[in-house]
Design a protein around this motif. Structure first.
Motif, PDB file in Angstrom:
ATOM      1  N   LYS A  77      19.803  40.438  48.955  1.00  0.00           N
ATOM      2  CA  LYS A  77      21.144  41.019  48.883  1.00  0.00           C
ATOM      3  C   LYS A  77      22.072  40.123  48.066  1.00  0.00           C
ATOM      4  N   THR A  78      21.584  39.750  46.911  1.00  0.00           N
ATOM      5  CA  THR A  78      22.311  38.836  46.049  1.00  0.00           C
ATOM      6  C   THR A  78      22.252  39.305  44.602  1.00  0.00           C
ATOM      7  N   VAL A  79      23.366  39.187  43.913  1.00  0.00           N
ATOM      8  CA  VAL A  79      23.416  39.457  42.487  1.00  0.00           C
ATOM      9  C   VAL A  79      23.777  38.160  41.779  1.00  0.00           C
ATOM     10  N   TYR A  80      23.204  37.963  40.600  1.00  0.00           N
ATOM     11  CA  TYR A  80      23.383  36.727  39.861  1.00  0.00           C
ATOM     12  C   TYR A  80      23.961  36.993  38.481  1.00  0.00           C
ATOM     13  N   LEU A  81      24.600  35.988  37.942  1.00  0.00           N
ATOM     14  CA  LEU A  81      25.020  36.008  36.551  1.00  0.00           C
ATOM     15  C   LEU A  81      24.631  34.677  35.942  1.00  0.00           C
ATOM     16  N   GLN A  82      23.597  34.702  35.122  1.00  0.00           N
ATOM     17  CA  GLN A  82      23.156  33.507  34.417  1.00  0.00           C
ATOM     18  C   GLN A  82      23.935  33.412  33.119  1.00  0.00           C
ATOM     19  N   MET A  83      24.676  32.354  32.958  1.00  0.00           N
ATOM     20  CA  MET A  83      25.521  32.159  31.792  1.00  0.00           C
ATOM     21  C   MET A  83      24.998  30.996  30.974  1.00  0.00           C
ATOM     22  N   THR A  84      24.775  31.242  29.703  1.00  0.00           N
ATOM     23  CA  THR A  84      24.317  30.204  28.787  1.00  0.00           C
ATOM     24  C   THR A  84      25.228  30.170  27.578  1.00  0.00           C
ATOM     25  N   SER A  85      25.106  29.102  26.801  1.00  0.00           N
ATOM     26  CA  SER A  85      25.918  28.931  25.592  1.00  0.00           C
ATOM     27  C   SER A  85      27.391  29.190  25.886  1.00  0.00           C
ATOM     28  N   LEU A  86      27.857  28.602  26.949  1.00  0.00           N
ATOM     29  CA  LEU A  86      29.222  28.857  27.387  1.00  0.00           C
ATOM     30  C   LEU A  86      30.250  28.343  26.392  1.00  0.00           C
ATOM     31  N   GLU A  87      31.315  29.089  26.283  1.00  0.00           N
ATOM     32  CA  GLU A  87      32.397  28.793  25.365  1.00  0.00           C
ATOM     33  C   GLU A  87      33.695  28.624  26.142  1.00  0.00           C
ATOM     34  N   PRO A  88      34.657  27.887  25.596  1.00  0.00           N
ATOM     35  CA  PRO A  88      35.943  27.751  26.289  1.00  0.00           C
ATOM     36  C   PRO A  88      36.577  29.091  26.632  1.00  0.00           C
ATOM     37  N   GLU A  89      36.339  30.092  25.799  1.00  0.00           N
ATOM     38  CA  GLU A  89      36.896  31.420  26.033  1.00  0.00           C
ATOM     39  C   GLU A  89      36.315  32.098  27.264  1.00  0.00           C
ATOM     40  N   ASP A  90      35.216  31.574  27.781  1.00  0.00           N
ATOM     41  CA  ASP A  90      34.621  32.125  28.993  1.00  0.00           C
ATOM     42  C   ASP A  90      35.341  31.659  30.251  1.00  0.00           C
ATOM     43  N   THR A  91      36.239  30.714  30.114  1.00  0.00           N
ATOM     44  CA  THR A  91      36.967  30.189  31.265  1.00  0.00           C
ATOM     45  C   THR A  91      37.746  31.296  31.955  1.00  0.00           C
ATOM     46  N   ALA A  92      37.469  31.483  33.227  1.00  0.00           N
ATOM     47  CA  ALA A  92      38.096  32.556  33.987  1.00  0.00           C
ATOM     48  C   ALA A  92      37.618  32.493  35.425  1.00  0.00           C
ATOM     49  N   VAL A  93      38.258  33.279  36.263  1.00  0.00           N
ATOM     50  CA  VAL A  93      37.743  33.514  37.602  1.00  0.00           C
ATOM     51  C   VAL A  93      36.782  34.692  37.502  1.00  0.00           C
ATOM     52  N   TYR A  94      35.594  34.514  38.020  1.00  0.00           N
ATOM     53  CA  TYR A  94      34.580  35.553  37.971  1.00  0.00           C
ATOM     54  C   TYR A  94      34.447  36.205  39.338  1.00  0.00           C
ATOM     55  N   TYR A  95      34.518  37.532  39.339  1.00  0.00           N
ATOM     56  CA  TYR A  95      34.498  38.311  40.566  1.00  0.00           C
ATOM     57  C   TYR A  95      33.256  39.188  40.656  1.00  0.00           C
ATOM     58  N   CYS A  96      32.701  39.243  41.820  1.00  0.00           N
ATOM     59  CA  CYS A  96      31.610  40.142  42.124  1.00  0.00           C
ATOM     60  C   CYS A  96      32.181  41.453  42.642  1.00  0.00           C
ATOM     61  N   ASN A  97      31.611  42.551  42.199  1.00  0.00           N
ATOM     62  CA  ASN A  97      32.100  43.871  42.568  1.00  0.00           C
ATOM     63  C   ASN A  97      30.935  44.792  42.892  1.00  0.00           C
ATOM     64  N   ALA A  98      31.069  45.561  43.956  1.00  0.00           N
ATOM     65  CA  ALA A  98      30.051  46.517  44.363  1.00  0.00           C
ATOM     66  C   ALA A  98      30.631  47.921  44.325  1.00  0.00           C
ATOM     67  N   VAL A  99      29.882  48.859  43.762  1.00  0.00           N
ATOM     68  CA  VAL A  99      30.314  50.249  43.658  1.00  0.00           C
ATOM     69  C   VAL A  99      29.221  51.157  44.194  1.00  0.00           C
ATOM     70  N   GLY A 100      29.545  51.944  45.204  1.00  0.00           N
ATOM     71  CA  GLY A 100      28.583  52.872  45.767  1.00  0.00           C
ATOM     72  C   GLY A 100      28.291  54.005  44.807  1.00  0.00           C
ATOM     73  N   ILE A 101      27.018  54.289  44.601  1.00  0.00           N
ATOM     74  CA  ILE A 101      26.638  55.330  43.656  1.00  0.00           C
ATOM     75  C   ILE A 101      25.666  56.342  44.247  1.00  0.00           C
ATOM     76  N   THR A 102      25.349  56.225  45.501  1.00  0.00           N
ATOM     77  CA  THR A 102      24.542  57.238  46.162  1.00  0.00           C
ATOM     78  C   THR A 102      25.475  58.261  46.794  1.00  0.00           C
ATOM     79  N   PRO A 103      24.966  59.447  47.142  1.00  0.00           N
ATOM     80  CA  PRO A 103      25.845  60.464  47.736  1.00  0.00           C
ATOM     81  C   PRO A 103      26.624  59.980  48.954  1.00  0.00           C
ATOM     82  N   SER A 104      26.007  59.170  49.791  1.00  0.00           N
ATOM     83  CA  SER A 104      26.671  58.710  51.004  1.00  0.00           C
ATOM     84  C   SER A 104      27.620  57.545  50.786  1.00  0.00           C
ATOM     85  N   THR A 105      27.548  56.904  49.612  1.00  0.00           N
ATOM     86  CA  THR A 105      28.385  55.739  49.360  1.00  0.00           C
ATOM     87  C   THR A 105      29.410  55.943  48.258  1.00  0.00           C
TER      88      THR A 105
END
Length: 121
Positions: A77-105
């Motif tokens: 139950k984990t999602v990852y973001l592997q970041m490489t070749s990072l640039e100063p422009e990548d500086t930010a707060v990174y947020y995880c977001n979940a969106v229900g896409i099944t009929p019940s969610t």
């Protein structure tokens, strides 16, 4: 209760790598598409990457294509973001977001509190 807890942020030098993790609980993780967003101070929150329920399809913002990789482990139950070749422009707060896409969610959306990534020499 529903929780999305990001981790892995920190200070990294330009050209370096970092792996963000988002641990989910309190909902049926496999029924949700998962996304990573970023938000720099004074700017709008922007979509960085998205991944389908089973991880078969991923999409990225043009600015990170070829550098970032989103993945998920439904058993953990984990999602990852592997970041490489990072640039100063990548500086930010990174947020995880979940969106229900099944009929019940459909209509269900959850957000984590974010983790700060600072790319600087």
């Amino acid at each position: 209760q529903v929780q999305l807890v990001e981790s892995g942020g920190g200070l990294v030098q330009p050209g370096g790598s970092l792996r963000l993790s988002c641990a989910a609980s309190g909902f049926t993780f496999s029924s949700f598409a998962m996304n990573w967003y970023c938000q720099a101070p004074g700017k709008e929150r922007e979509l960085v990457a998205t991944i389908t329920r089973t991880g078969d399809i991923t999409k990225y913002a043009d600015s990170v294509k070829g550098r970032f990789t989103i993945s998920r482990d439904n058993a953990k139950k984990t999602v990852y973001l592997q970041m490489t070749s990072l640039e100063p422009e990548d500086t930010a707060v990174y947020y995880c977001n979940a969106v229900g896409i099944t009929p019940s969610t459909l209509g269900m959306k959850y957000w984590g509190k974010g983790t700060l990534v600072t790319v600087s020499s």
